[in-house]
Design a protein around this motif. Structure first.
Motif, PDB file in Angstrom:
ATOM      1  N   GLU A 107       3.775  -0.382 -16.708  1.00 59.60           N
ATOM      2  CA  GLU A 107       4.554  -1.714 -16.967  1.00 59.60           C
ATOM      3  C   GLU A 107       5.695  -1.655 -17.933  1.00 59.60           C
ATOM      4  OE1 GLU A 107       4.056  -4.251 -15.320  1.00 59.60           O
ATOM      5  OE2 GLU A 107       2.196  -4.331 -14.629  1.00 59.60           O
TER       6      GLU A 107
ATOM      7  N   PHE B  14       8.492  -0.598 -16.134  1.00 55.24           N
ATOM      8  CA  PHE B  14       8.874  -1.660 -15.202  1.00 55.24           C
ATOM      9  C   PHE B  14       9.809  -2.763 -15.720  1.00 55.24           C
ATOM     10  CE2 PHE B  14       8.102  -6.126 -13.954  1.00 55.24           C
ATOM     11  CZ  PHE B  14       8.712  -6.195 -12.427  1.00 55.24           C
ATOM     12  N   TYR B  15       9.436  -3.138 -16.903  1.00 55.09           N
ATOM     13  CA  TYR B  15      10.081  -3.998 -17.703  1.00 55.09           C
ATOM     14  C   TYR B  15      11.456  -3.508 -18.267  1.00 55.09           C
ATOM     15  CZ  TYR B  15       6.629  -7.629 -17.275  1.00 55.09           C
ATOM     16  OH  TYR B  15       5.909  -8.870 -16.630  1.00 55.09           O
TER      17      TYR B  15
ATOM     18  N   TRP C 254      14.374  -9.978 -10.478  1.00 56.46           N
ATOM     19  CA  TRP C 254      13.140 -10.107 -10.794  1.00 56.46           C
ATOM     20  C   TRP C 254      12.718 -10.384 -12.072  1.00 56.46           C
ATOM     21  CZ3 TRP C 254       9.514  -5.796  -8.238  1.00 56.46           C
ATOM     22  CH2 TRP C 254       7.937  -6.245  -8.189  1.00 56.46           C
TER      23      TRP C 254
ATOM     24  N   LEU D 248      10.573 -13.789 -13.598  1.00 59.73           N
ATOM     25  CA  LEU D 248       9.298 -13.886 -14.365  1.00 59.73           C
ATOM     26  C   LEU D 248       9.449 -14.390 -15.708  1.00 59.73           C
ATOM     27  CD1 LEU D 248       8.004  -9.961 -13.805  1.00 59.73           C
ATOM     28  CD2 LEU D 248       7.132 -11.961 -12.621  1.00 59.73           C
TER      29      LEU D 248
ATOM     30  N   LEU E 105       7.054 -17.147 -16.682  1.00 58.81           N
ATOM     31  CA  LEU E 105       5.627 -16.686 -17.037  1.00 58.81           C
ATOM     32  C   LEU E 105       5.507 -16.075 -18.403  1.00 58.81           C
ATOM     33  CD1 LEU E 105       4.830 -15.443 -13.334  1.00 58.81           C
ATOM     34  CD2 LEU E 105       4.261 -17.377 -14.444  1.00 58.81           C
TER      35      LEU E 105
ATOM     36  N   THR F 275       5.442 -13.137 -19.081  1.00 60.11           N
ATOM     37  CA  THR F 275       4.874 -11.906 -19.052  1.00 60.11           C
ATOM     38  C   THR F 275       5.785 -10.636 -19.762  1.00 60.11           C
ATOM     39  OG1 THR F 275       5.566 -11.375 -16.802  1.00 60.11           O
ATOM     40  CG2 THR F 275       3.499 -12.358 -16.870  1.00 60.11           C
ATOM     41  N   ASP F 276       4.839  -9.773 -20.193  1.00 60.94           N
ATOM     42  CA  ASP F 276       5.474  -8.360 -20.722  1.00 60.94           C
ATOM     43  C   ASP F 276       4.683  -7.247 -20.530  1.00 60.94           C
ATOM     44  OD1 ASP F 276       3.665  -8.451 -22.721  1.00 60.94           O
ATOM     45  OD2 ASP F 276       4.992  -9.429 -24.071  1.00 60.94           O
TER      46      ASP F 276
ATOM     47  N   LYS G 273      -0.979  -5.503 -21.954  1.00 63.11           N
ATOM     48  CA  LYS G 273      -1.816  -6.225 -21.076  1.00 63.11           C
ATOM     49  C   LYS G 273      -3.295  -5.962 -21.764  1.00 63.11           C
ATOM     50  CE  LYS G 273       1.362  -6.594 -17.892  1.00 63.11           C
ATOM     51  NZ  LYS G 273       1.694  -7.617 -17.593  1.00 63.11           N
TER      52      LYS G 273
ATOM     53  N   HIS H 237      -3.651  -9.317 -10.766  1.00 57.47           N
ATOM     54  CA  HIS H 237      -2.720  -8.403 -11.500  1.00 57.47           C
ATOM     55  C   HIS H 237      -2.207  -7.469 -10.499  1.00 57.47           C
ATOM     56  CE1 HIS H 237      -0.955  -6.173 -14.725  1.00 57.47           C
ATOM     57  NE2 HIS H 237      -1.711  -5.327 -15.122  1.00 57.47           N
ATOM     58  N   THR H 238      -0.763  -7.152 -10.574  1.00 54.90           N
ATOM     59  CA  THR H 238      -0.324  -5.977  -9.748  1.00 54.90           C
ATOM     60  C   THR H 238       0.413  -5.113 -10.374  1.00 54.90           C
ATOM     61  OG1 THR H 238       1.310  -7.650  -9.110  1.00 54.90           O
ATOM     62  CG2 THR H 238      -0.547  -7.464  -7.639  1.00 54.90           C
ATOM     63  N   PRO H 239      -0.267  -4.215 -11.221  1.00 51.89           N
ATOM     64  CA  PRO H 239       0.636  -3.185 -11.822  1.00 51.89           C
ATOM     65  C   PRO H 239       1.303  -2.514 -10.699  1.00 51.89           C
ATOM     66  CG  PRO H 239      -1.579  -2.670 -12.279  1.00 51.89           C
ATOM     67  CD  PRO H 239      -1.559  -4.059 -11.718  1.00 51.89           C
TER      68      PRO H 239
END
Ligand code: IYR
Length: 226
Positions: free
Chosen positions: A93, A96-97, A105, A109, A112, A114-115, A118, A174-176
């Motif tokens: 992640e 990803f971020y 994308w 997000l 939401l 999210t970061d 987790k 959850h879809t890491p």
């Protein structure tokens, strides 16, 4: 007649509901499902294994391509394994971020909130890693091609979420990405693809959900009757 081509048995499980009760049943289930929210902050309160087992059995009733049931559910409560999953997921992640996600994308997000952190992967009492089997068959031990794997496992996952919610549990889908690390940690064969990681437990006290998630399309938005 298809009965001439394959063995058929009488349908004994279908129960006809009184016409007056049908709409009420549909309304009742819709209203139960309307109360489901994806949560991202979990209590560490334990959840009995039997409840998880029963919900997995419910998921396993999903229809599937050629009835091959191309799914495997790995239910994890072991703290060491949960920690390993958290560490691996957070590593992906962070990538990803920081770099992998497109601006479009990240923009999608943003509402939401999210970061790459987790903590719920360790806090929640259960993680259920869902695997999709490219090969298998109607019985365990077979090695035939499976069909409509993504559709089948998606249906089973939807039924899993429904079962967990109706049993009084909260979930996060959850879809890491990528999820390859789940194959190693869960010791699954390479012919299986990690599909989704369900986080399961009670919501933390005073949990909040993003307002964005409350935007629901109406019946006329999502349907057309011809
Ligand atoms: N897997 C990331 C990013 C993410 C992607 C989508 I699409 C979401 O709906 C939510 C999150 C994460 O879990 O943060």
């Amino acid at each position: 007649m298809i009965e001439d081509k394959a063995e058929y048995v009488p349908l004994t499980s279908f129960e006809r509901i009184e016409p007056n009760d049908m709409q009420a049943q549909a309304v009742a289930l819709r209203d139960v499902l309307l109360k489901r929210r994806t949560i991202r902050d979990f209590s560490n309160e334990p959840v009995p294994r039997e409840l998880i087992e029963t919900c997995i059995e419910a998921a396993g009733t999903a229809p599937s391509g050629a009835n091959h049931q191309p799914w495997h559910f790995v239910a994890i409560s072991d703290p060491d394994i949960k920690r390993k999953i958290r560490e691996a997921a957070e590593e992906e992640e962070r990538e990803f971020y920081a770099t992998r996600a497109s601006d479009e994308w990240l923009e999608a997000l943003a509402p939401l909130g999210t970061d790459d952190r987790k903590p719920f992967l360790e806090t929640a009492p259960w993680l259920i890693a869902v695997f999709a089997q490219r090969r298998g068959g109607v019985e365990i031990g077979m090695d035939k091609k499976n069909y409509y794997v993504t559709e089948s496992v998606g249906l089973a996952t939807g039924m899993l979420i429904t079962a967990l919610h109706s049993a009084g549990l909260g979930t996060l889908t959850h879809t890491p990405a990528p999820m390859g690390f789940l194959t190693d940690i869960c010791q699954r064969p390479k012919t299986e693809k990690p599909f989704v990681l369900m986080v399961v437990g009670y919501p933390a006290e005073n949990v909040k959900v993003p307002a964005h998630a409350l935007i629901k399309k109406s019946l006329s938005d999502i349907s057309t009757f011809l």
